[in-house]
Design a protein around this motif. Sequence first.
Motif, PDB file in Angstrom:
ATOM      1  N   LEU A  28       0.832  -1.198   0.000  1.00 49.37           N
ATOM      2  CA  LEU A  28       0.000   0.000   0.000  1.00 49.37           C
ATOM      3  C   LEU A  28       0.874   1.259   0.000  1.00 49.37           C
ATOM      4  CD1 LEU A  28      -2.589  -1.024   2.752  1.00 49.37           C
ATOM      5  CD2 LEU A  28      -2.778  -1.366   0.280  1.00 49.37           C
ATOM      6  N   ASP A  29       0.340   2.311  -0.584  1.00 46.94           N
ATOM      7  CA  ASP A  29       1.005   3.618  -0.557  1.00 46.94           C
ATOM      8  C   ASP A  29       0.675   4.286   0.771  1.00 46.94           C
ATOM      9  OD1 ASP A  29       2.324   5.912  -1.169  1.00 46.94           O
ATOM     10  OD2 ASP A  29       0.840   6.661  -2.596  1.00 46.94           O
ATOM     11  N   HIS A  30       1.342   3.784   1.828  1.00 41.67           N
ATOM     12  CA  HIS A  30       0.994   4.178   3.193  1.00 41.67           C
ATOM     13  C   HIS A  30       2.204   3.982   4.095  1.00 41.67           C
ATOM     14  CE1 HIS A  30      -1.054   4.247   7.085  1.00 41.67           C
ATOM     15  NE2 HIS A  30      -0.540   3.065   7.341  1.00 41.67           N
ATOM     16  N   VAL A  31       2.418   4.934   5.018  1.00 39.10           N
ATOM     17  CA  VAL A  31       3.497   4.826   5.994  1.00 39.10           C
ATOM     18  C   VAL A  31       2.975   4.059   7.204  1.00 39.10           C
ATOM     19  CG1 VAL A  31       5.104   6.083   7.479  1.00 39.10           C
ATOM     20  CG2 VAL A  31       4.530   6.978   5.207  1.00 39.10           C
ATOM     21  N   GLU A  32       3.610   2.929   7.515  1.00 36.53           N
ATOM     22  CA  GLU A  32       3.167   2.074   8.605  1.00 36.53           C
ATOM     23  C   GLU A  32       3.314   2.764   9.955  1.00 36.53           C
ATOM     24  OE1 GLU A  32       1.834  -1.087   8.904  1.00 36.53           O
ATOM     25  OE2 GLU A  32       1.481  -0.983   6.735  1.00 36.53           O
ATOM     26  N   GLY A  33       2.379   2.452  10.864  1.00 31.61           N
ATOM     27  CA  GLY A  33       2.416   2.996  12.229  1.00 31.61           C
ATOM     28  C   GLY A  33       1.130   2.609  12.939  1.00 31.61           C
ATOM     29  N   TYR A  34       1.226   2.300  14.232  1.00 31.37           N
ATOM     30  CA  TYR A  34       0.050   1.829  14.963  1.00 31.37           C
ATOM     31  C   TYR A  34      -1.061   2.887  15.000  1.00 31.37           C
ATOM     32  CZ  TYR A  34      -2.923   0.060  18.710  1.00 31.37           C
ATOM     33  OH  TYR A  34      -4.006  -0.379  19.428  1.00 31.37           O
ATOM     34  N   LEU A  35      -0.665   4.134  15.100  1.00 33.11           N
ATOM     35  CA  LEU A  35      -1.663   5.202  15.172  1.00 33.11           C
ATOM     36  C   LEU A  35      -2.209   5.585  13.800  1.00 33.11           C
ATOM     37  CD1 LEU A  35       0.031   7.517  17.852  1.00 33.11           C
ATOM     38  CD2 LEU A  35      -1.767   5.801  18.186  1.00 33.11           C
ATOM     39  N   GLU A  36      -1.775   4.871  12.770  1.00 31.47           N
ATOM     40  CA  GLU A  36      -2.225   5.176  11.411  1.00 31.47           C
ATOM     41  C   GLU A  36      -3.086   4.060  10.819  1.00 31.47           C
ATOM     42  OE1 GLU A  36      -1.818   8.013   9.902  1.00 31.47           O
ATOM     43  OE2 GLU A  36      -0.684   8.818  11.606  1.00 31.47           O
TER      44      GLU A  36
END
Length: 414
Positions: A217-225
């Motif tokens: 995915l075109d997405h920056v990984e992170g728990y709050l995301e």
Amino acid sequence: MSFKSRGIESPSSNHHSKSSSVVTRNWAILLCLGSFCAGLLFTNRMWTVPEPDAKGITRTAGTENQRLSLVSDGCDPTLKNIKREPKDIMGEVMKTHHAIQTLDKTISNLEMELAAAKATQESILNGSPISDNVKVNESTKKRKYLMVVGVNTAFSSRKRRDSVRATWMPQGEKRKKMEEEKGIITRFIIGHSATSGGILDRAIEAEDNKHGDFLRLDHVEGYLELSAKTKIYFATAVALWDADFYIKVDDDVHVNIATLGTTLARHRSKPRVYIGCMKSGPVLAQKGVRYHEPEHWKFGEEGNKYFRHATGQLYAVSKDLATYISINQHVLHKFANEDVSLGAWFIGLDVEHIDDRRLCCGTPPDCEWKAQAGNVCVASFDWSCSGICKSADRIKEVHQRCGEGENALWSATF
């Protein structure tokens, strides 16, 4: 000399002239009367000829109106032999209802697809980047699938992924067979690290080269995301595959894939379906606690609960809802908790919420007892851990005791 030659008539000739004048006048009167009578008779005949036709037309129109009235009231004598069975009427009503539902879904899908196409065109015209995953060949676009199962995972979850591969997610040729014969797509969904192309991304690329079961995915990984990741997942999946349903499941949950397909297939004809284990947990205003909601004030006074929404371990949405998310992803608000965000996106829409408790069974012995009773669970996990506790080690046990069996998938019809 005669009197005539002098221009003077005799009395006898004067009397004769008067008599002739009277006779001529009488004949003229008689002729006038005769002509008048003849004309009157002729005129009356000319006016009375159409009268029977006019009456006939009037009678015919009246008869047709009467017949139409009889037919509408069900009293037409020619229709006496037609029997109207109550069962036949109910059957026709059910057929009509089903046809309306199918048409409603078709119209909804077409509207969503048109809107999605317009949104994609606008993105291209505005110069917005499009993920490489969206670039699919024509054969993939034409294929219709039952469902796309996206398994949410993280960079640190390699052992969880391997445990899922070893249990309920078919691998290699079996996965391809499942896609072609059963119309079921399964992929691990993950974005990229904050430093794109770093060691974490290279590790995922190596893993994908080995198994071929990732959706990047075109997405920056992170728990709050997670809320943002959910939006991007649905948008990407609906662009890649034309399916009836799109599912998100966590990588620490056990799934019986055939039972999931059978469960969703029952709702295929319904438009705008949102399926999961519906809950309404408390809105946590206290900072520092798990699942804290920074925007708690939007939900009323302290101690209030959220609106009904599906628990985040596993949920499914129909194609039109996935398309809706894709089209409106830039204006859909993200709350702290991903499952709350998804539920919020459907508030105010004409969406059918389906609460199916088989999507949130417990681990053994709960799911085992239900399987022995013939009520196989769709998904199993521990509520205390929001997933299977120590899933990398325990999911095999859950699979052995609560799994539907490998043959269930290949013998299932959706």
